[in-house]
Scaffold this active site. Structure first.
Site, short mmCIF file in Angstrom:
data_model
loop_
_atom_site.label_atom_id
_atom_site.label_comp_id
_atom_site.label_asym_id
_atom_site.label_seq_id
_atom_site.Cartn_x
_atom_site.Cartn_y
_atom_site.Cartn_z
N ASP A 29 0.79 -1.25 0.00
CA ASP A 29 0.00 0.00 0.00
C ASP A 29 0.82 1.29 0.00
OD1 ASP A 29 -2.34 -1.36 -0.09
OD2 ASP A 29 -2.82 -1.16 2.04
N HIS A 46 28.70 2.93 -6.42
CA HIS A 46 27.28 3.27 -6.22
C HIS A 46 26.87 3.03 -4.77
CE1 HIS A 46 26.33 2.95 -10.79
NE2 HIS A 46 26.99 4.04 -10.47
N ASP A 87 28.25 12.37 -3.81
CA ASP A 87 27.76 12.50 -5.19
C ASP A 87 26.27 12.74 -5.07
OD1 ASP A 87 26.93 12.19 -7.82
OD2 ASP A 87 28.22 10.47 -8.22
N ASP A 131 24.26 16.66 -11.35
CA ASP A 131 25.04 15.47 -10.97
C ASP A 131 26.43 15.94 -10.57
OD1 ASP A 131 26.17 13.01 -10.65
OD2 ASP A 131 26.09 12.43 -12.77
N HIS A 164 35.97 4.18 -13.92
CA HIS A 164 34.70 4.40 -14.63
C HIS A 164 34.94 5.40 -15.76
CE1 HIS A 164 34.57 8.19 -12.47
NE2 HIS A 164 34.65 7.53 -11.32
N HIS A 223 29.29 11.65 -18.90
CA HIS A 223 28.11 11.18 -19.64
C HIS A 223 27.20 12.35 -19.92
CE1 HIS A 223 26.03 11.55 -15.74
NE2 HIS A 223 27.09 10.96 -15.22
N HIS A 238 21.86 9.92 -16.25
CA HIS A 238 22.62 9.35 -17.36
C HIS A 238 21.71 9.56 -18.57
CE1 HIS A 238 25.20 6.53 -14.64
NE2 HIS A 238 25.43 7.80 -14.45
N GLU A 269 33.88 13.85 -14.75
CA GLU A 269 33.99 13.31 -13.40
C GLU A 269 35.13 12.30 -13.23
OE1 GLU A 269 30.80 10.48 -12.44
OE2 GLU A 269 29.77 11.15 -14.24
N TYR A 274 40.55 5.82 -7.18
CA TYR A 274 40.01 4.98 -6.11
C TYR A 274 41.06 3.97 -5.70
CZ TYR A 274 35.93 7.05 -8.27
OH TYR A 274 35.04 7.96 -8.79
N ARG A 312 36.59 11.65 -6.19
CA ARG A 312 35.95 11.95 -7.47
C ARG A 312 35.53 13.41 -7.42
NH1 ARG A 312 32.54 8.17 -7.81
NH2 ARG A 312 30.53 9.00 -7.19
N GLU A 367 33.19 16.05 -9.79
CA GLU A 367 32.26 15.99 -10.93
C GLU A 367 31.53 17.32 -11.11
OE1 GLU A 367 29.10 13.11 -10.41
OE2 GLU A 367 28.75 13.05 -12.58
#
Ligand code: GLY
Ligand code: MN
Ligand code: MN
Length: 454
Positions: A47, A255, A272, A283, A362, A366, A373, A399, A403, A421, A423
């Site tokens: 619900d 992620h 991020d 982003d 990576h 993008h 994306h 970006e 790492y 990172r 970006e």
């Protein structure tokens, strides 16, 4: 009655949407029909639903923000006469449902507020759509997006085919309309850029707030709360994607959205996060020290990533390509990591092998727009990797990151657990580029200053 000039819930004028439909019509094959589906509500648990997110192609053409609707664009050539008609099918007004689930636009207001030619109840679609399809050569829709929608389209097609003995012809060609709409979405209008500037400023303020609120012993989700507060307070009601607040080694999980760890002294935080405004995403990533002061090693890695990012950004102009930017950044990072003793061996060989990819795991960036994306091809006709020339109005992220996981025993211990990172969001302009990410502190000096001032 005063004619509305803006579509409800968006900062874009109604004309933006009517003009997009006109452009789409102009790109449709002769004598064809296109069908777009709105998104459906998605159940989170019994619900309760996730915050509704409209299908971005549907939104792009309508600005309409309710679930369970279908847009039909009909490009008819009837006995040599061309006519273009946009028809929306949506939920009927229903006082009881609206008391429980919220207001609906209904049919009459939809024509007025969204500028479509006609609007019928969704319940009437089986009655109208086969007639609209009949006699058209091509049927355009976003194939494979949803099994339910594909099945629906085939069922309407069957209804037309069932009338073949009456001399009624069904479209023989099914065309994926993504090529048309994704190319349109890739080049942003002045109005879209204005919103993207705004959501970047809101998101930049959110990053600043997170830096100011950082403290040893806080949980990552407490900084997430600061970010979301800043988004919402400034009109970006939802984040454009799951906010990443990653302390220390968690930054090495690309992620990471658990955001439930404790922030520790001498560690970095990688955030991020970008808001969504009128459907458009920011982003942005920033990396900063929990305690406000970078260590020597963090500083070195950070400056390397920042210089690589600036190198890439400075190279953005019409006709440049992601492939060219990748060469610049890969060479720069590989040389830097070799100088720092993180990559060992012969530099010429390392450069040839793009050895930095061990730590820069990576892509460089993008497209960005209604989706974080965003849609749009990255190749040009000759299909080489990411070699499509940039054009004015394209928006992309840049970006780079480095790492180094805690368990990477191939490097000296002092480097382990560092994840950086940075970006930004960049639009290609007539002469070069504009950086939309203007207010999120980025240099070592700026970050340490803003964190000291808290
Ligand atoms: N926030 C997702 C990305 O940077 O691509
Ligand atoms: Mn990104
Ligand atoms: Mn990002």
């Amino acid at each position: 009655m005063i004619k509305p000039t803006h579509v409800h819930n968006t900062l874009l004028p109604l004309t933006e949407f009517t003009e997009r439909r006109a452009t789409f019509f102009s790109l449709m094959p002769e004598n064809s029909i296109a069908i777009f589906s709105a998104a459906k509500e998605v159940t989170r648990s019994n619900d309760t639903e996730y915050a509704f997110c409209q299908d971005k192609n549907f939104y792009y053409l309508t600005g309409y923000n309710e679930p369970d609707a279908i847009l039909v664009l009909i490009n008819s050539d009837d006995e040599g006469v061309n006519s273009k008609q946009s028809v929306l099918f949506n939920l009927e007004k229903d006082p009881l449902q609206e008391i429980w689930h919220g207001r609906r636009v209904g049919q009459a207001l939809a024509v007025e507020q969204y500028g479509v030619d006609k609007c019928f109840s969704l319940e009437e679609i089986d009655q109208y759509l086969p007639d609209y399809m009949a006699g058209k050569n091509q049927l355009l829709f976003c194939q494979g997006r949803s099994e339910t929608f594909d099945a629906q389209v085939y069922s309407w097609l069957s209804l037309v085919k069932a009338q073949s003995r009456l001399g009624i012809k069904a479209p023989m060609q099914l065309v994926d309309c993504r090529t048309i709409i994704e190319e349109m979405r890739l080049i942003k209008s002045t109005g879209e850029l204005e919103i993207m500037r705004r959501v970047n400023v809101i998101s930049g303020a959110a990053h600043t707030r997170a830096m100011q609120q950082s403290a040893i012993g806080k949980f990552e989700y407490q900084l997430e709360a600061e970010i979301l507060h800043e988004f919402s307070s400034n009109g970006a009601r939802h984040p454009a994607y799951g906010t990443i607040v990653a302390g220390g080694d968690n930054g090495n999980i690309l992620h990471y959205t658990n955001n439930d760890d404790v922030l520790k002294n001498n560690e970095l935080i990688l955030i991020d996060a970008g808001g969504e405004l009128s459907g458009y995403a920011a982003d942005i990533t920033r990396t900063f020290p929990v305690n406000g002061t970078f260590t020597k090693e963090q500083r070195e890695i950070y400056q390397l990533v920042l210089d690589a990012q600036n190198l890439a950004i400075e190279a953005i102009k019409p006709q440049a390509t992601f492939a060219e930017l990748n060469v610049l950044v890969n060479n720069f990072l590989t040389t830097g990591l070799h100088r720092m003793g993180i990559l060992l061996g012969d530099l010429t060989v390392l450069l040839e092998e793009k050895a930095c990819k061990k730590y820069f795991i990576h892509g460089l960036g993008h497209w960005l727009g209604l989706d974080v994306h965003d849609v749009g091809d990255y190749q040009s006709n000759d299909q080489r990797e990411q070699c499509r020339p940039f054009e004015q109005g394209m928006v992309m992220t840049i970006e780079p990151g480095i790492y180094i996981p805690l368990d990477d025993f191939s490097v000296a211990e002092k480097w382990r657990g560092i994840a950086v990172r940075i970006e930004d969001n960049i639009v290609v302009t007539e002469q070069g580029h504009e950086n939309l990410t203007v207010n999120a502190p980025k240099s070592l000096l700026e970050i340490e200053k803003i964190m000291r001032a808290k």
